[in-house]
Design a protein around this motif. Structure first.
Motif, PDB file in Angstrom:
ATOM      1  N   TYR A   1       0.824  -1.198   0.000  1.00 50.30           N
ATOM      2  CA  TYR A   1       0.000   0.000   0.000  1.00 50.30           C
ATOM      3  C   TYR A   1       0.869   1.262   0.000  1.00 50.30           C
ATOM      4  O   TYR A   1       0.796   2.090   0.896  1.00 50.30           O
ATOM      5  N   ARG A   2       1.717   1.368  -1.030  1.00 52.73           N
ATOM      6  CA  ARG A   2       2.712   2.445  -1.102  1.00 52.73           C
ATOM      7  C   ARG A   2       2.118   3.842  -0.951  1.00 52.73           C
ATOM      8  O   ARG A   2       2.767   4.723  -0.398  1.00 52.73           O
ATOM      9  N   ASP A   3       0.904   4.068  -1.449  1.00 54.93           N
ATOM     10  CA  ASP A   3       0.302   5.399  -1.347  1.00 54.93           C
ATOM     11  C   ASP A   3      -0.059   5.764   0.091  1.00 54.93           C
ATOM     12  O   ASP A   3      -0.018   6.931   0.462  1.00 54.93           O
ATOM     13  N   ASP A   4      -0.425   4.783   0.861  1.00 51.82           N
ATOM     14  CA  ASP A   4      -0.778   4.997   2.268  1.00 51.82           C
ATOM     15  C   ASP A   4      -0.429   3.733   3.053  1.00 51.82           C
ATOM     16  O   ASP A   4      -1.315   2.965   3.438  1.00 51.82           O
ATOM     17  N   PRO A   5       0.878   3.494   3.296  1.00 50.27           N
ATOM     18  CA  PRO A   5       1.274   2.245   3.958  1.00 50.27           C
ATOM     19  C   PRO A   5       0.716   2.134   5.370  1.00 50.27           C
ATOM     20  O   PRO A   5       0.519   3.130   6.053  1.00 50.27           O
ATOM     21  N   LEU A   6       0.433   0.890   5.759  1.00 50.06           N
ATOM     22  CA  LEU A   6      -0.059   0.642   7.109  1.00 50.06           C
ATOM     23  C   LEU A   6       1.094   0.688   8.094  1.00 50.06           C
ATOM     24  O   LEU A   6       2.157   0.118   7.850  1.00 50.06           O
ATOM     25  N   LYS A   7       0.897   1.357   9.211  1.00 50.41           N
ATOM     26  CA  LYS A   7       1.867   1.311  10.299  1.00 50.41           C
ATOM     27  C   LYS A   7       1.273   0.391  11.356  1.00 50.41           C
ATOM     28  O   LYS A   7       0.368   0.764  12.104  1.00 50.41           O
ATOM     29  N   ILE A   8       1.772  -0.822  11.396  1.00 51.29           N
ATOM     30  CA  ILE A   8       1.259  -1.833  12.312  1.00 51.29           C
ATOM     31  C   ILE A   8       2.032  -1.750  13.627  1.00 51.29           C
ATOM     32  O   ILE A   8       3.256  -1.798  13.641  1.00 51.29           O
ATOM     33  N   LEU A   9       1.304  -1.651  14.720  1.00 56.23           N
ATOM     34  CA  LEU A   9       1.938  -1.529  16.036  1.00 56.23           C
ATOM     35  C   LEU A   9       1.958  -2.823  16.822  1.00 56.23           C
ATOM     36  O   LEU A   9       2.854  -3.054  17.624  1.00 56.23           O
ATOM     37  N   ARG A  10       0.935  -3.652  16.606  1.00 61.65           N
ATOM     38  CA  ARG A  10       0.885  -4.893  17.363  1.00 61.65           C
ATOM     39  C   ARG A  10      -0.004  -5.875  16.622  1.00 61.65           C
ATOM     40  O   ARG A  10      -0.694  -5.515  15.665  1.00 61.65           O
ATOM     41  N   ALA A  11       0.018  -7.112  17.095  1.00 62.07           N
ATOM     42  CA  ALA A  11      -0.824  -8.141  16.507  1.00 62.07           C
ATOM     43  C   ALA A  11      -1.182  -9.153  17.570  1.00 62.07           C
ATOM     44  O   ALA A  11      -0.464  -9.319  18.562  1.00 62.07           O
ATOM     45  N   SER A  12      -2.308  -9.815  17.363  1.00 66.69           N
ATOM     46  CA  SER A  12      -2.755 -10.851  18.278  1.00 66.69           C
ATOM     47  C   SER A  12      -3.665 -11.793  17.507  1.00 66.69           C
ATOM     48  O   SER A  12      -4.581 -11.337  16.803  1.00 66.69           O
ATOM     49  N   GLY A  13      -3.402 -13.086  17.644  1.00 70.65           N
ATOM     50  CA  GLY A  13      -4.215 -14.063  16.927  1.00 70.65           C
ATOM     51  C   GLY A  13      -4.100 -13.861  15.428  1.00 70.65           C
ATOM     52  O   GLY A  13      -3.009 -13.822  14.888  1.00 70.65           O
ATOM     53  N   THR A  14      -5.213 -13.687  14.760  1.00 69.34           N
ATOM     54  CA  THR A  14      -5.206 -13.509  13.309  1.00 69.34           C
ATOM     55  C   THR A  14      -5.299 -12.047  12.903  1.00 69.34           C
ATOM     56  O   THR A  14      -5.435 -11.740  11.719  1.00 69.34           O
ATOM     57  N   TYR A  15      -5.210 -11.134  13.849  1.00 70.37           N
ATOM     58  CA  TYR A  15      -5.386  -9.710  13.556  1.00 70.37           C
ATOM     59  C   TYR A  15      -4.130  -8.897  13.831  1.00 70.37           C
ATOM     60  O   TYR A  15      -3.350  -9.200  14.735  1.00 70.37           O
ATOM     61  N   MET A  16      -3.963  -7.837  13.028  1.00 71.49           N
ATOM     62  CA  MET A  16      -2.928  -6.832  13.239  1.00 71.49           C
ATOM     63  C   MET A  16      -3.644  -5.509  13.494  1.00 71.49           C
ATOM     64  O   MET A  16      -4.750  -5.290  12.997  1.00 71.49           O
ATOM     65  N   TYR A  17      -2.992  -4.610  14.239  1.00 62.55           N
ATOM     66  CA  TYR A  17      -3.607  -3.344  14.624  1.00 62.55           C
ATOM     67  C   TYR A  17      -2.672  -2.194  14.256  1.00 62.55           C
ATOM     68  O   TYR A  17      -1.473  -2.248  14.544  1.00 62.55           O
TER      69      TYR A  17
ATOM     70  N   LYS B   1      15.922 -27.017 -16.354  1.00 61.73           N
ATOM     71  CA  LYS B   1      16.190 -25.763 -15.653  1.00 61.73           C
ATOM     72  C   LYS B   1      15.168 -24.668 -15.936  1.00 61.73           C
ATOM     73  O   LYS B   1      15.215 -23.613 -15.337  1.00 61.73           O
ATOM     74  N   ASP B   2      14.256 -24.905 -16.854  1.00 62.96           N
ATOM     75  CA  ASP B   2      13.277 -23.878 -17.218  1.00 62.96           C
ATOM     76  C   ASP B   2      12.190 -23.755 -16.161  1.00 62.96           C
ATOM     77  O   ASP B   2      11.746 -24.741 -15.586  1.00 62.96           O
ATOM     78  N   VAL B   3      11.757 -22.507 -15.922  1.00 63.79           N
ATOM     79  CA  VAL B   3      10.643 -22.247 -15.018  1.00 63.79           C
ATOM     80  C   VAL B   3       9.760 -21.169 -15.625  1.00 63.79           C
ATOM     81  O   VAL B   3      10.204 -20.393 -16.469  1.00 63.79           O
ATOM     82  N   ILE B   4       8.533 -21.136 -15.195  1.00 61.00           N
ATOM     83  CA  ILE B   4       7.598 -20.083 -15.585  1.00 61.00           C
ATOM     84  C   ILE B   4       7.243 -19.320 -14.327  1.00 61.00           C
ATOM     85  O   ILE B   4       6.939 -19.906 -13.296  1.00 61.00           O
ATOM     86  N   THR B   5       7.293 -17.997 -14.401  1.00 65.83           N
ATOM     87  CA  THR B   5       6.916 -17.173 -13.247  1.00 65.83           C
ATOM     88  C   THR B   5       5.890 -16.149 -13.677  1.00 65.83           C
ATOM     89  O   THR B   5       5.813 -15.768 -14.844  1.00 65.83           O
ATOM     90  N   LEU B   6       5.106 -15.711 -12.717  1.00 67.21           N
ATOM     91  CA  LEU B   6       4.131 -14.639 -12.933  1.00 67.21           C
ATOM     92  C   LEU B   6       4.555 -13.481 -12.060  1.00 67.21           C
ATOM     93  O   LEU B   6       4.939 -13.660 -10.898  1.00 67.21           O
ATOM     94  N   ASP B   7       4.511 -12.284 -12.588  1.00 64.39           N
ATOM     95  CA  ASP B   7       4.913 -11.109 -11.829  1.00 64.39           C
ATOM     96  C   ASP B   7       3.808 -10.071 -11.929  1.00 64.39           C
ATOM     97  O   ASP B   7       3.381  -9.718 -13.025  1.00 64.39           O
ATOM     98  N   GLN B   8       3.335  -9.611 -10.788  1.00 62.06           N
ATOM     99  CA  GLN B   8       2.310  -8.585 -10.753  1.00 62.06           C
ATOM    100  C   GLN B   8       2.735  -7.531  -9.746  1.00 62.06           C
ATOM    101  O   GLN B   8       2.981  -7.843  -8.582  1.00 62.06           O
ATOM    102  N   LEU B   9       2.847  -6.310 -10.179  1.00 62.63           N
ATOM    103  CA  LEU B   9       3.211  -5.230  -9.284  1.00 62.63           C
ATOM    104  C   LEU B   9       2.022  -4.842  -8.426  1.00 62.63           C
ATOM    105  O   LEU B   9       0.898  -4.819  -8.894  1.00 62.63           O
ATOM    106  N   LEU B  10       2.297  -4.519  -7.178  1.00 69.98           N
ATOM    107  CA  LEU B  10       1.211  -4.072  -6.281  1.00 69.98           C
ATOM    108  C   LEU B  10       0.859  -2.638  -6.573  1.00 69.98           C
ATOM    109  O   LEU B  10       1.592  -1.827  -6.929  1.00 69.98           O
TER     110      LEU B  10
END
Length: 142
Positions: free
Chosen positions: A29-45, A133-142
């Motif tokens: 979220y480069r335009d408005d990155p999240l500043k995460i201070l803490r987390a618990s269980g499955t949630y971040m705050y 040695k060949d591989v296929i990759t997918l690249d998607q910019l956020l």
């Protein structure tokens, strides 16, 4: 250097990150990155107390701050905190226990430190198995 409960404003944290963290380490979220201070269980705050369901980090399978995981990690780090290239009973006993959940054909463990290491190992194993040695990759910019 921060001490105690001192907390930087989001803009200051972003400024310091841009100054001290390499540019290839991108923010979500480069335009408005999240500043995460803490987390618990499955949630971040964030710094405003907003709750986010964490479906992206590497801890989704156990949850943030899981008391059992924290306790087990603290106990192990109080004894030994090193990589798996040394002999240690806990490593082999854990591998033995883990393999009881899989078909007998899956009979060895490869422990890695991150998703990147897991992907690198998977590629090396596929190359060894197929001889290709060949591989296929997918690249998607956020």
């Amino acid at each position: 250097m921060m001490t105690g409960k001192q907390r930087l404003e989001k803009e200051v944290t972003l400024e310091l990150r841009n100054k001290y963290i390499g540019p290839s380490c991108k923010l979500f979220y480069r335009d408005d990155p999240l500043k995460i201070l803490r987390a618990s269980g499955t949630y971040m705050y964030d710094e405003k107390g907003h709750r986010y369901l964490d479906c992206i980090n590497n801890v989704c399978h156990v949850g943030h701050c899981n008391p059992y995981v924290v306790s087990a990690a603290m106990q192990q780090m109080a004894v030994l905190n090193t990589n798996s290239r040394f002999l240690h009973d806990n490593l082999v006993l854990y591998a033995e226990r883990l393999l009881t959940f899989f078909p007998k054909e899956l009979c060895v463990c490869f422990f890695v430190n991150s998703g990147s290491e897991a992907n690198d190992l998977a590629l090396r194993m596929a190359r060894t198995h197929t001889g290709k040695k060949d591989v296929i990759t997918l690249d998607q910019l956020l």
